[in-house]
Structure formats: C-alpha cells, structure tokens
Design a protein around this motif. Sequence first.
Motif, PDB file in Angstrom:
ATOM      1  N   PHE A  66       0.833  -1.196   0.000  1.00 62.94           N
ATOM      2  CA  PHE A  66       0.000   0.000   0.000  1.00 62.94           C
ATOM      3  C   PHE A  66       0.874   1.254   0.000  1.00 62.94           C
ATOM      4  CE2 PHE A  66      -3.973  -2.167   1.223  1.00 62.94           C
ATOM      5  CZ  PHE A  66      -4.834  -1.432   0.453  1.00 62.94           C
ATOM      6  N   CYS A  67       1.917   1.216   0.809  1.00 62.63           N
ATOM      7  CA  CYS A  67       2.787   2.391   0.874  1.00 62.63           C
ATOM      8  C   CYS A  67       3.419   2.689  -0.474  1.00 62.63           C
ATOM      9  CB  CYS A  67       3.887   2.183   1.899  1.00 62.63           C
ATOM     10  SG  CYS A  67       3.234   2.070   3.550  1.00 62.63           S
ATOM     11  N   TRP A 125      -4.550   8.038  10.995  1.00 61.27           N
ATOM     12  CA  TRP A 125      -3.496   8.323  10.014  1.00 61.27           C
ATOM     13  C   TRP A 125      -4.103   8.930   8.746  1.00 61.27           C
ATOM     14  CZ3 TRP A 125      -0.371   3.690   7.523  1.00 61.27           C
ATOM     15  CH2 TRP A 125       0.475   4.187   6.543  1.00 61.27           C
ATOM     16  N   TRP A 129      13.299  13.501   4.205  1.00 60.97           N
ATOM     17  CA  TRP A 129      12.482  12.717   3.298  1.00 60.97           C
ATOM     18  C   TRP A 129      12.782  13.032   1.835  1.00 60.97           C
ATOM     19  CZ3 TRP A 129      10.161   8.628   2.109  1.00 60.97           C
ATOM     20  CH2 TRP A 129       9.135   8.593   1.183  1.00 60.97           C
ATOM     21  N   ILE A 161       2.196   2.800  -3.149  1.00 61.41           N
ATOM     22  CA  ILE A 161       1.332   3.656  -3.972  1.00 61.41           C
ATOM     23  C   ILE A 161       1.897   5.072  -4.028  1.00 61.41           C
ATOM     24  CG2 ILE A 161      -0.916   4.778  -4.005  1.00 61.41           C
ATOM     25  CD1 ILE A 161      -2.110   2.273  -2.972  1.00 61.41           C
ATOM     26  N   VAL A 162       2.400   5.500  -2.892  1.00 60.85           N
ATOM     27  CA  VAL A 162       2.929   6.856  -2.827  1.00 60.85           C
ATOM     28  C   VAL A 162       4.125   7.015  -3.751  1.00 60.85           C
ATOM     29  CG1 VAL A 162       4.083   8.498  -1.339  1.00 60.85           C
ATOM     30  CG2 VAL A 162       2.066   7.320  -0.558  1.00 60.85           C
ATOM     31  N   PHE A 163       4.933   5.989  -3.795  1.00 65.43           N
ATOM     32  CA  PHE A 163       6.114   6.038  -4.654  1.00 65.43           C
ATOM     33  C   PHE A 163       5.690   6.224  -6.106  1.00 65.43           C
ATOM     34  CE2 PHE A 163       7.379   3.946  -0.867  1.00 65.43           C
ATOM     35  CZ  PHE A 163       8.702   4.272  -0.669  1.00 65.43           C
ATOM     36  N   GLY A 181      -6.539   3.072   2.938  1.00 64.20           N
ATOM     37  CA  GLY A 181      -6.500   1.860   2.120  1.00 64.20           C
ATOM     38  C   GLY A 181      -6.259   0.638   2.981  1.00 64.20           C
ATOM     39  N   ILE A 182      -5.273   0.735   3.851  1.00 67.10           N
ATOM     40  CA  ILE A 182      -4.979  -0.407   4.722  1.00 67.10           C
ATOM     41  C   ILE A 182      -6.151  -0.655   5.652  1.00 67.10           C
ATOM     42  CG2 ILE A 182      -3.387  -1.319   6.426  1.00 67.10           C
ATOM     43  CD1 ILE A 182      -1.220   0.420   5.205  1.00 67.10           C
ATOM     44  N   ARG A 208      -2.136  11.796   0.042  1.00 70.41           N
ATOM     45  CA  ARG A 208      -2.139  10.401  -0.366  1.00 70.41           C
ATOM     46  C   ARG A 208      -1.380   9.527   0.620  1.00 70.41           C
ATOM     47  NH1 ARG A 208      -1.913   7.128  -5.706  1.00 70.41           N
ATOM     48  NH2 ARG A 208      -4.084   6.542  -5.676  1.00 70.41           N
ATOM     49  N   ILE A 209      -0.392  10.122   1.266  1.00 70.08           N
ATOM     50  CA  ILE A 209       0.273   9.356   2.334  1.00 70.08           C
ATOM     51  C   ILE A 209      -0.776   8.995   3.377  1.00 70.08           C
ATOM     52  CG2 ILE A 209       1.902   9.540   4.235  1.00 70.08           C
ATOM     53  CD1 ILE A 209       3.704  11.132   2.416  1.00 70.08           C
ATOM     54  N   ILE A 245      -3.068   6.110   2.224  1.00 71.71           N
ATOM     55  CA  ILE A 245      -2.578   4.744   2.436  1.00 71.71           C
ATOM     56  C   ILE A 245      -3.220   4.164   3.682  1.00 71.71           C
ATOM     57  CG2 ILE A 245      -0.561   3.411   3.073  1.00 71.71           C
ATOM     58  CD1 ILE A 245       1.094   5.425   1.576  1.00 71.71           C
ATOM     59  N   LEU A 305       0.469  14.556  -2.656  1.00 67.00           N
ATOM     60  CA  LEU A 305       1.373  13.570  -2.089  1.00 67.00           C
ATOM     61  C   LEU A 305       1.080  13.347  -0.607  1.00 67.00           C
ATOM     62  CD1 LEU A 305       3.713  11.922  -2.959  1.00 67.00           C
ATOM     63  CD2 LEU A 305       5.231  13.721  -2.223  1.00 67.00           C
ATOM     64  N   TYR A 362      15.229  10.823  -0.509  1.00 70.65           N
ATOM     65  CA  TYR A 362      14.464  10.110  -1.530  1.00 70.65           C
ATOM     66  C   TYR A 362      15.079  10.328  -2.906  1.00 70.65           C
ATOM     67  CZ  TYR A 362      10.367   8.199  -3.841  1.00 70.65           C
ATOM     68  OH  TYR A 362       9.533   7.421  -4.577  1.00 70.65           O
TER      69      TYR A 362
END
Lengths: 504, 479, 627, 101
Positions: A420-421, C218, C561, A423-425, C179-180, C172-173, C176, C169, C565
Amino acid sequence: MIPFPLLSFIIFWPLAGGLFVLAFWRYPKAARRIALAVALVEVILVASLFSLDLHLNGTDGWLLREDFSWIPQYGVRYSLGLDGINLTLVSLSALLGVMSILASWKQISERVAVFHVMLLFSQTAVMGVFLATDLFLFYLFWEMQLLPMLFLIGIWGHEKRIYAALKFFLFNIAGGLLMLAALIGIYLVHGRQTGDYTFALSHLMQAKPAPMLEMWLYSAFLLAFAIKIPIFPLHGWLPDAHTEAPTAGSIILAGLLLKTGAYALLRIAIPLFPVASHRFMPLLLILGLVGIVYASLVALGQKDMKRLVAYSSIGHMGLIVLALAVWDSLTLSGAVLQMVNHGLTTAALFMMVGMLDERFHTRTLADFGGLWKSMPRFSAFFLLFAMASLGLPGLNNFVSEFLILVGVFRAHPLVGSLAFCSIVFTLIYVLKLVQDTLAGPIKHQHCRDISPRELAILLTLSLLVIGIGLCPQPILTLLQDPVQRLIDQTGAMPLPGTNLMPAK
Amino acid sequence: MQTEWFSLLPLIILATGGSVIFCLGAFLRRQESTALLFGLAVVTCLASGGSAVSFRNLPGQLSGLLAIDVFSSFYTVLFATITLITLLLSYQYAKNRGFFGDEFLGIILFAAAGMVLIAASIHWLPFFLGLEMVSISLYVLIAMRRGDSLAIEAAVKYFTMGAVASAFVVFGIAMLYGATGTLDIMKSLDVGGHVDNRFLLLFGLCLILVGLCFKISLVPFHLWTPDVYQGAPAPITAFLATGTKVALLSMFVRLAVYGGDSVGAVFAPAVWIMAALTMVVGNITALAQTQIKRLLAYSSIAQMGYMMMALLAFKHQGPAAVIFYSVVYAFTDLGAFGTVGLLSPNNSDRDAIADYKGLGYAQPAKAALLTLCVFSLAGLPTTAGFIGKFVLFRAALDANFIGLAMIGILMAILSLYFYLNIVVVLYMRPAEKTTALKTTGNEAILACFLIATIIFSLGLFPSFTLTVIEQIVDHISNP
Amino acid sequence: MKTALITLLIAPLLGALYQIVFGNRSPRRLAEVVSCAVILVSFVMATVAFFLPGQQETIVLGHWITVDTFSATMDIHCDSLAAIMALMVTFVSLLITIYSVSYMSHDHDYARYFAYLNLFVFFMLVIVLADNLLFLFLGWEGVGFCSYALIGFRYEALANARAGRKAFLLTRIGDIGLGIAISLFFVTCHTLSITAINAQATSLSAGAAMTLGFLLLWSATGKSAQLPLLVWLPDAMAGPTPVSALIHAATMVTAGVYLLIRLFPVISQAPEVLLAIASVGTATALFAACAAMVQRDIKRVLAYSTISQVGYMFLAIGVGDIIGSMFHLLTHAFFKSLLFLSAGAVIHALHDERDITKMGESVRRHLPAVFIVFLAGSLALGGVPPAAGFFSKGRILLATLQHGGMAYKAIWVCATFTALLTTLYTFRLFFMVFTGKPAVPRKSGIRAVPQLMEWVLWPLALFALFAGFLNLPHLQAGGGWLAGYLAGTPGAVADLHATPSLEWAVENGDSLLALGGLILAYFLYGPKNILGWRTLDASARKATTWLFSGFGLDRLYEIFWVTPYEKISQFLWHTVDETFLDQGLLRVTNLFPLLANTLQGFSSGILSTSIKMLLFGFAAFLIFLAV
Amino acid sequence: MIVSYGEVLGLAVCLFFMGMICVATRRNLIMILIGVEIMLNASGIAFVGAALRWRSLDGQAFVLFLMAVAAAEVAVGLALIVYAHRHTGTINGDKYNLMKG
C-alpha cells in the motif's frame, strides 16, 4: 463435423493479413489501410467470441477448444483453449493491435508495409501464446513473439536501436531456451511416469517430478517468465527496449509482451509445479515488492519520458508478481485485470509520449512545459491516463490494484501494508511526469493539438479506462471460474503467517 | 540376381550421368553445351532420386557390400536433392566465374555417387571407396575456379589434411580387420565377440573415428573447416558443408546403432568431451568472426557438436534425432551458403559481414532466405532448425546427458548473438555502397524457393519426415 | 427520497461532464450557469433530504466490484449526519461557485475550472453519502485529485504546480492509511459497509479496533492537515481563493473529521486511539495557532487557522463528543469560507496583493462591505460571543474539561490557551488588514469588488454570526437543536450533562478569554500600534522566522524525506541499475569476445599446426583409450 | 608361416607412425604427400597380414582398391600441388595462410 476453428482463425488471421499487406510493399498508403482493416477484422473476430454462450462449459472448463494431432512422434498436439482469462487478454491484444497501427499512422514513413507486417505478426504470436494449451505450441509462439519485436525495435527504433533490440532478444531468448530444456524435462518425467509422452498442459500437471528436479524445472520456467514480465533484477532489457522502440513497438511490448510473461507464470509455471512454486512464493513476494519500490524510485530520476514510463511498467508488473505470489482468488482476478489495465494505460501513455515525440522530436522531460496552454485536449487526456496509472479510484487501475492489495494484505498484512505504501512512490514519479510536461512556462508555442485520429484513439482508451474503473464486474465475472479452477488445480497456497488477528 | 542390380539403379544413374557428361563434354563446344549438360545433370539427379524412391522397399543386398534399403534410399533422395540444389545454385555462379563445364558437373555427380555409396555401405570397402570418391571430387571442386588464391589455399589445405585423415581411416579399417577378420561393418564392431583382440579393435575404431571426426570437423579436428569453407566458392562450400557431413553422419548413425552399448561404453566419454568442446569452441569462436563464410563454418562446427550430443543418446531416439537434424542442417546450410553465393558480386564472394549492410532492402528475397536460414541455424521456432534442436535436446535429456544439454543450451543462447548480427547487418544498418548484382537466374530462384519450402515444412509439419526417419532407424537397428 | 439523493449526488457529476465535453466550446455564460445550476439542484435536493422524515436510507447505485467474498457496491447511506453535512457542502459550494463566476471572469480556462469544481463537489458528496468504504475511498481520492488540480490550476507558475503536487502527495500518504484500514475492515468484518461495520464494532477485538483506529487517524491526518502531515495546506493557498475557501477550509479538510465521526463506533472501542486523536488535534491546534501568529500572507494566516480549527474538531472526537465536533465543523465551514472569500475580495481589490503588512485603513475605506463581513467572520473565528465560533468551541472545551484523566486536563489547558491565541491572531489579521497605516508601503491602488462577489458574502456572514444558535448550550436555554438532530448518529452523545455551574464557568471563562485576546490584539496590532508589534512583524526575527515557516516542518521533511528520496533514486538509477546491473552484465558478456579471440588464436591457418592438432587429437584419443 | 600376424602388425604400425611423423614434421607439400603414401601403404601391409591371418580374401581385395585409390589421390594431389606452385610459387604448406582466425 469439425466446428469452425474460430480460435485458429483468430490467431492466424493477422498473419495471413500480414502476408497480404506484404504484397503491397510498394504502396505504403494502401499497406497501412489494409493493415488497419486486418486489425479491425481481428477485433470483430474477437468480439464474436463474446457472442458465444460463455457459460456453456465445454470440456474441462474451456469455453472453446481446438485440438488436432500435430507431431504424433513426440506427442505434440495443436491444441488451443479459451477461457475467461485468456479471453480478456485476447481482447486486449486485438484492441492494442488496432491502437498500435493507428499510433504509427504518421510516425512511420519508411518501409511501411513491412512495419505493419511485423505488427500483425506479433499479434499472431501473442494470440498464440494466450490461447495455446499445448506447451510445445505455446513455446513456439513464445519464441515467435520475439522476432517481430526484434525487427520493430531494430529497424524503426531510435539511435541505440540495435543495441536495444539485441539486448531485448538475447535476454528473452536466454530465458526461453532454458525453459525449453525444462519443458523437455517435465515432458520426459511425465512420459516416464505414465508412458504418455505429451505436451498437453492438463496432462503435464499430473507429473510428479522429484522435489529437487521440480525446483530446477520451475526455476527455469520462472526465469523465462520473470525476464519477460520483468521481475526486478532481470529487467535490464526493458528500459532500453522501450526507449528505442517506435511507439507501436512500445505499445505491443508493454501492452502485450509483458503480459504474456505474467500470463504464462499464472497459467503454466505455477500450475505445473505447485510444490516448487509454493516454496518460491516468498521470493516472488519479495521481488515483487522490491520491484515496485525500486522501479518507482528509478523512474523518478529519469530524464526521458519514455524511460520513465518504461520503469513505471516494471513497477506495475511488480504488483502482478505480488498478486501471483499470494495466489488466491482476489489477487488472481486482480492480476489478470491489472494486466488488462496496465496494457491500456501504459499503451496510452506510450502513445502520448509518441505524439509528443512526433511533434517536438524530443522526449526529454526538460524540453517540455506548459502543454496545458498549447495542447489542452492532449493535456486533459494525459492527465487522465497519468491518474489512471497512479491508481486513482474510478479509473481502471484502481480496481485491479486494490483487489491485489487487499488480497495481499489478507494473506500477508505486513507485505500488504508495504505494498500500500508503494502507492505513494508511484504517485511521486507520475506527478513529476505530469507536472514537468503540462505545467510551468510554455516551452513550445506553436503546436497542433491532437488530430481527430489521435482523438479517436485516446477517446477509445479513456472510455475503457473509465469504464473498467467504474464497471469492472463483467470482466471479473468472466475471470471467476477460471481463476477458481486454477486455484483448485494447484491447491491453495497459504503462506506462513496468514493467521490475522481473529475477530473477537 | 535381377533385383539386386535393379536396386543399384540410383547409384548407377549418378555414376553414368557423370561419365556421360564427361564424354559429351569432350565432343561438344563449351559455350553451347552448358545448358544441355546442366539439364542432363539435373535430370540425372532427379532420376536417381526418383528411382531411389520407387525402389525403396526392395530388400537388396549386394554381396554383403551395400544395403539398398529404406535407409540408403532415404539418403539417396537426400543427396540427390542436395546435389540438385547445389547444381541449381551454382549454375549461374559458375558460369559467371568461368568454371562451369562438363568436369564441374561430372565431378559433382561423382561426389554425389560417393555420398550414396557411404550411406549405403554395410561393408568397410564401399565405405572407403565412397569416402575417397567424395574427397577426391571435392579436392578438385574446391580448386575449380582458376586463379583464386583463396580457393587454391583451401584446396591445398583440404587435400593435405583430408589425405591424412583418409590414411587414418584406412589404417583403422586394417586394424579392425586384423582384429576381427571381417570387413562387414556390423560384425567388425562386435567388441564382445573379440575379447582377445579387444585392444586392436578399439585402436582401429579409434583411428577410424579420428578420420571421421575430421571429416565432420569436430574439435580438435576442425581447424581446416573455416579455411576451406572460406576459400571454396560459395556453392561448393554449400555442397561440401552439407553433402559430406550428412554422408558421414549417416555413417556415425550406423556405427552408433551397430556398435550399441559395447562400443558406446568405451567411446561415450570421449564423444561427450568432443561434443562439449565442439559446441563451446564452435560457438565462441564464431563470435569473433567478421567473414560470413568463416562464421557459417564455425556455426556448422557447432551444429556437429549438437548432433554428437544427440548421438550419445543412441538408445533414446538419438539416431533419429541426428538424422532429422542432419536433414535440417543440410538444407539450412545449403540455403545459407547458397545465398551468400547469390549475393556475391562477380569477382569474388561477398565475404565480409559488413558488406551485407542494407542488402535486406536491396535484395529482399535473397536476404530473406539468408535470414531464414540463419534463424533456422539458431533454432528459432517455425523454422526447421527449431524442431531439429528440439529433437536433439530431447534425445540428450532423455538419455540423462543433462550437463551436456546445458552446455548446448548455453551455447545456443550465445550463438544467437552472432546469428542475429547477420540479421542486424542485413536489415538494421544502412547501406554504405550498393553494388549492382546480376539478376538471378530462374534456376537459383527455384532453389531458394525449394530451400525455403523445405525449411518451413520441416519446421511446421515435421511429422512425415520424422515417421520416415523412425522407420529407417528401425530398419537398421533390427536387420 | 431516493430520487432526491441520487440527483443530489449525480447533478455535480453531470455538470462536470458537461464542462469536460462542451466546456470551452459552449458560450461562457452557459457554462457558468450550468455549473451553478447543478450545484443549486444539489443544494435543493440536500434540503429535501435534510427535511424529509425517515432519513435512514441506504440506496444501492450499482455493484462495483465483487470477487469471491470481497464486495464493494456503490451505495449511499443517508442519515442525519450525512444529510446535514451534505446540506452544508452544497450550500457552501453553491455560494462559492457563484463567487467563482465573478472571480474567474477574466480567466480563459473557465471550463477546466468549473469542471474541477463540480467534480470536486461530486466527490465530496460521495464521501459524505457513501456507505461502502471503497466507494467512500473513491470520493476520498477524488477530492484529493481535484484539490491537486485546483491548487495547480494556474499551472504557468511552477510553484503552484509544486504546491498541488505536495498536497496530493501528503494527502495520499494519509490515504494509504485508509487503504490499509479498508483492507483490515474487509479481513476482520468481512464487509465494507459503514453501517454494517458500525453495527458489529463492539465485536471487534481490542487489537483490531486499535489498529483500525490508528489507521483511520493516520488517514484523517493527511486529509485534514493535522500533524505530522499538515505542511501541504499552507502551500495549497497557491490555488485560486474560492478553491481555498471551498476545499481547504469548508469541506475537504474536514473530510478526515467526518470520516472519524462516521466510524466513531469503531474508534471508540480503543481509548488509546481517542487519546491519540485528542492529542494530535490539540497539538496541531496549538502548533498552527502559533504559526498563524506570524504569517504575513493573508491566506496563509487563514490556512494555519484552518489547521488549528480542524485540530479542535479532532479534539472533540478525541473526547468522544462527535456532536461538538460536527458543530464546530459546520460553524467553521461558514465562518472560514466567509473569511477566505472576503480575503479573496481584498486580494482581488488590491491586485493580487496578499501581504497583510501592506494593507490598512485604506482597504476599509474602499471596501466597507468586505470590512463588515470580515469582522463578522473574525468574531466567529475568534470565538467572541455570541458569534458561532464561541458556542462551538465552547462546547468542545467543556467536553474536554469534563472528560476524565490527567492527560485530558493538560489537553484542556492547551486547548484553552490555543483559544486565546486564536482570538489574538484573528484580530491581528483583522487589524492589520483593515486598520492603521500599512507597515510597508504598497504600490498598487485599490479597485472595486464585483457585486456578485460581495453579494455572496452576506449569507455567509449571517451564518458566521448566528450559526451558533443551532446548538445553544443549556445555559442559554437553547436545548441544542443540532444535538437533537444528530442524536441518532452512532456513538453520538447529545447532551454533555455538565452541571450548570461548570457550564457557566467555562462559558464566562471563554468569553473573557476571547475579549482579553481581542484587547491584547488591539494593543499589539491595533491601528495605533501601541506596543509596536505591528511593524515588528514586517522585519524578520529568528523566532518569527521559525514560526513563520511552520516550525521548520517543511525543512525537516526536506532533510529527512525529500533529499534522501531523491538521492536514493539517483543512487538506484545510476549505481544499481546502470552501473551494477547493466554495465555488470555487459562486462560479463564482454568476456565472451575475449574468449573468442583467444580461441581464434588456435586456428592460425597454418597447415602444419592443423596437422599437429589432428595428431594431438589422435594422441588424446589413444591416451583416453589406454586409460 | 614364417612371420606371425603380430610381426606384420608391428611393421605396419611402425610404418604408419613413420608416415605420420613425416606428415607432422615436414612443411613441404610433396613430402607430406609422401608421408601419407607411407601411411596408406602401412595399411596395405596390415591388410595383407590380416588377410593371411584370417585366411580371407577380403583384405587382399581391399588392398587392390587401396592402391587404386591411393594412385588417384596422388594424381589429384600432385596436380593440385603443381597448380598451387604455379600460382603461388611455393610448395611450403605453411606459406598458405591467407586465411586464419
């Protein structure tokens, strides 16, 4: 009475049409039109499959079957079978065949006839891979796929085309030949055990090789398919091939050839060696996950748009690998749907990059900017497909990705969460792609927006993208039975650690 | 007996045809007679092949020397076809270069007769005669084109080494004879029956094998091959590379079948090593080649390695695989060398691979055939080469020669690089200069067409040929 | 009822489709009318839904995904909570869309704008109405996308596009988490229907409930710009002001709160989660209030204040008072959109000048109407009685105080202090924009605000002042109409049951606090500039710079980050992919030509060598035979 | 019998190896040809000896053929060498190395 061999017809129609096109090699325009007509007829042929009564269960679960003796000395049969899984993929192939021809309408100006012949040939090969149920026949088509693509990349590609073409070919043939050895191996094992020397997939599944041997055989199959998919450390050929290929080549490559790898893993390698594949599942799980993250990270760094999309392909296919590694009804349905979805969106993205290339003769991200201004319609479609590719709900990729992720999560909460994480990538590089091209100050003042032909292509694809996103159920229903059959054949493959926190 | 002579007809036709052409050549003027002689030679081939087909089921044995049966008939037809295609391919080639004439045609027919003799012999004497007939004819053929330094060099090398190899074979036969007292091939291989003379027998066999391995150019006896293939005129190379090797492979098959376990047990390890070496050296050396005929020479060396691998599996349909593959190999190499000849300008052969740039578009049909042959050599599907490779590897794996098969597979992967390189040059590199070629005669087009048809039909519908081959192997295994 | 709900949902979507398909080709006026009309239709339907009795209704719009036991349907569930939320969303959207017509009158890209705006309303309504979590997720991500697209609407400036990307972004974090959570709901509850989940919430194991709670928290932090994912919201102010008003003040940022309220029965199973929510909310509120104190961009002040206020809503959920949370959500929606819209008017009038240090007296003189409505908004935000904010915030503070436990007492202290800060920064903003001399001279003049823009502000101002009466405390004998309306919501506590004395104390304390804040602000930032802070803000000091940049959170993200990245990306690409995998393989394959050259050496073409080789082979054969 | 087969065999083998050594060591094409002839004749001796050993005519017949074949080979070979010599001016085998690799 022999029923009309529709499946064979579907496979060989593009080949025959291609030979016909070849006759027009002096007349590029005619060749192009005829090729398009051939591809359209192919779509009609495939569409006619849907008019059949799809729930009329034929023998052992096939919707449609053809079976003829071919090389009796070695038990090779010409046998084809159609079920929901390959029906979906065959439809995709037919559609992308048309798309690839339309996409190269203006781009290809040299050796037009041969180009289209190659496109049609590769369609035949891909159809064959999807439909073959005899492994020898399958292998034949499997290798056959490589040749048209070799020429497509090598002749009509960009600067480093020869290097890319050879790399593509050698990577894949290396896997293929090792698979051939393993294929002969399992054939011999089955023959010795039962006295029945055959390449029929359904029979070979009964073979029980010694555990160690099974591992080796499975590894060879896995290697061949992993190269094609491609799974993480074996992906070296893909970015180069995509970068150098003409648009149509990229469409076929990403839309169809990669799918054959995943399809073969799903249909052949895992059912053939359930025990070995079960032991390999954790590896696949890890490689799939690593592949997603890795591809997304590498994609971010890319300067060439096509390369970026190519790496995104690796990531999306990683998700499919993840799905196969979990092997339950959710993930398998998701995986097949993801194949279709990825085929559509990536093809669309490649096509749009191709359109830009056609107009500006560059694919470097830094050369673009402010396309919203100069090409608003193009930009709208681009945004749509980019969003589809990052899995925005309501668009096609979301459905399949979510099915896969839920399935993975159910089997493996930790891996599922990590997936799931990821997805962000994906989001990061897709947004970079969108932003670098569409936003910012205008770099190219004068350019035409999409032509009616391009509009037609993109509209078709976008309708499908939205359609599948909102209404995937017909496809999923189609997949239900065959997926269940696959699971029944191999037995469920519970991975260690599936006991989730039980409900109170 | 009436039938016995009758069954010899294919051989007689070939020999007579050759002699008649010689005689006619003495009386006719050269310029006017070419078409006639050529027609005669073609008819001879057709007649020989046709008669072999019609008499295939006559159970003929000529005083224990020759077996005229399905096995030899099959090979007769094969050699007739190879010769026919060689003739078709070389007609214009030789005419353009001024060495077409009665002696050229006659010698080719004699060589063909020698090949038939080799395939038909069940006795060492006709085998030796056949071998010499082929060899001597080829010495001449290679040097046929006057004033070609490369051809002279090739002929000298081939002759010298061929003579040495022949001497080995003869001495080996003498040893066998000394050990067993018979020149019948099957009986002389009976190791179990001659325990006292075991060493002598094996020594003899060893000498014979050296000679034979030389002829089919297994490593380390392969060094002549690239030089000779490169130096000889392309159609002759085609004939040399296919006819001789196929003939000798038929002998190998015979030896493997007749020798069985007792001989196999002794020689299998040696053959294993040779097969491995041949595949490795052939394929890897080919990587470094810049001349197409040299490259094809190394490729043909490598192909022999694959066949030896399958030959080891003589109890697991290996012989059938070898025969099938030798058929495939024959037509593929004929096509490859033949197209090289057809694509060559008048003065010399187009040998540097770099000279093939852009020919895919300048000469589409011939380049396509070359591509097809190259794909077949590489063993890509839908070509005959793929089925051939499949049967070879199937046999080897069936006999549990897994290591050898793996070497073979790895080398096959490697080989794709240089095979593809030819295709790349043909289609993907732009032409630098275009040389106008003379239009190809109809007979060569017919040959190309024949080859393409055979390659495709063997690749897609090998079933018929496989059935025939199974029958003939069956026939010689259970006399 | 069914028709009303479906129309409510579909109308904005149809509007968006219209804009996409006909968009720039239809007459401009028509496009504007359509986009307003569809929202109006929605609003009317929402009103119908709001007032119709028998609201608890679930309507299946269609089956979406069914595989095996996994089933996601597109169904909407309208209860009182959803109805009131829908009403608010459509109302605010309607006003803002009308406002936009005027605001965007000079933009050529209006079709795209209205398409996004309508689409946004659709997705927002999906969130509000969806019963199936996956359908909710559709709306959830959809609003994220629209927010992204609208923030970066003026794409020519890369900064806008970057801000959009950042927003997408970071939200969307958060997504997640959702989603979980959805996956976990599927695994544990075997259903994704919110009603069904709420019904079996009590049977969830403690671990599952806690995990789910944290996951939901979250996801809510992302969408609602709470710590630690709040940095996107101030940057999101790059978007057009109506967008900020609609998405980043009234509706989308409260979606997180709404989600938590919707699934409160699940969350309430885990006290740890409640505490976490309360802490996150309070911390965010305090944090954002501090940051708001020093901002110079009028929209950024409002953005930080939004974050801060949403923090209060979190706090309310954390103390179990979802009605209080909802109350604050509604009042906040009104007064914050009012503030944004009037700020937009000011910015418009000042030719896109956003720096409050460059504003002052003249603004009030030229824009008297805006001055009045802004004052109304400020009173509401500052919590000055009897404006809306006073009552909603008061209820939250009361509920916090009433909640047991030391932690909550500390939270109450923080929250109360934050309330003071809120008044302070609100009136700082107010004084600096409308009174006194500009601290920094401004170059541009002032132009008039279009009528339409002004007209829209009045209803909002009314609501900002009087929405508090929706739920008057007992002390004012209001009886809490809203609480009554929402009482049916799962997990709702209609009445706080506070003793009158406590209620009295808190109420008066809050009033005093607000008035104190107001007076303090007057001294610090008032027109007279008595303590001189007004001019001080213009010059950068260390502390203020730090606060200015939102406690340097952006920088932290940058260091920990973004930069790593990108470095990893480059490393993987160049070192792993190109050098190691690609070149490595190439190097291995390069061995073969080397080997080939070596082997080639054997075939020297010299006859005697060849013969010797032959003899050597023979010898080897013999040796082999002998052995 | 005066000489045993073993002795004949020994002679033949000796001759064969002598021929072989000649072939291996000489560069002159004609000398190599002579070496080959020696090897062939060694075979002839071995055949005759073996024919006597087994009292069969096969070996004798073979020798007849062998002689004819050897003659043919020599004829062709010498012609070739002469031709090569005319063309290149050398009969040193090692000088023929236009092709290698």
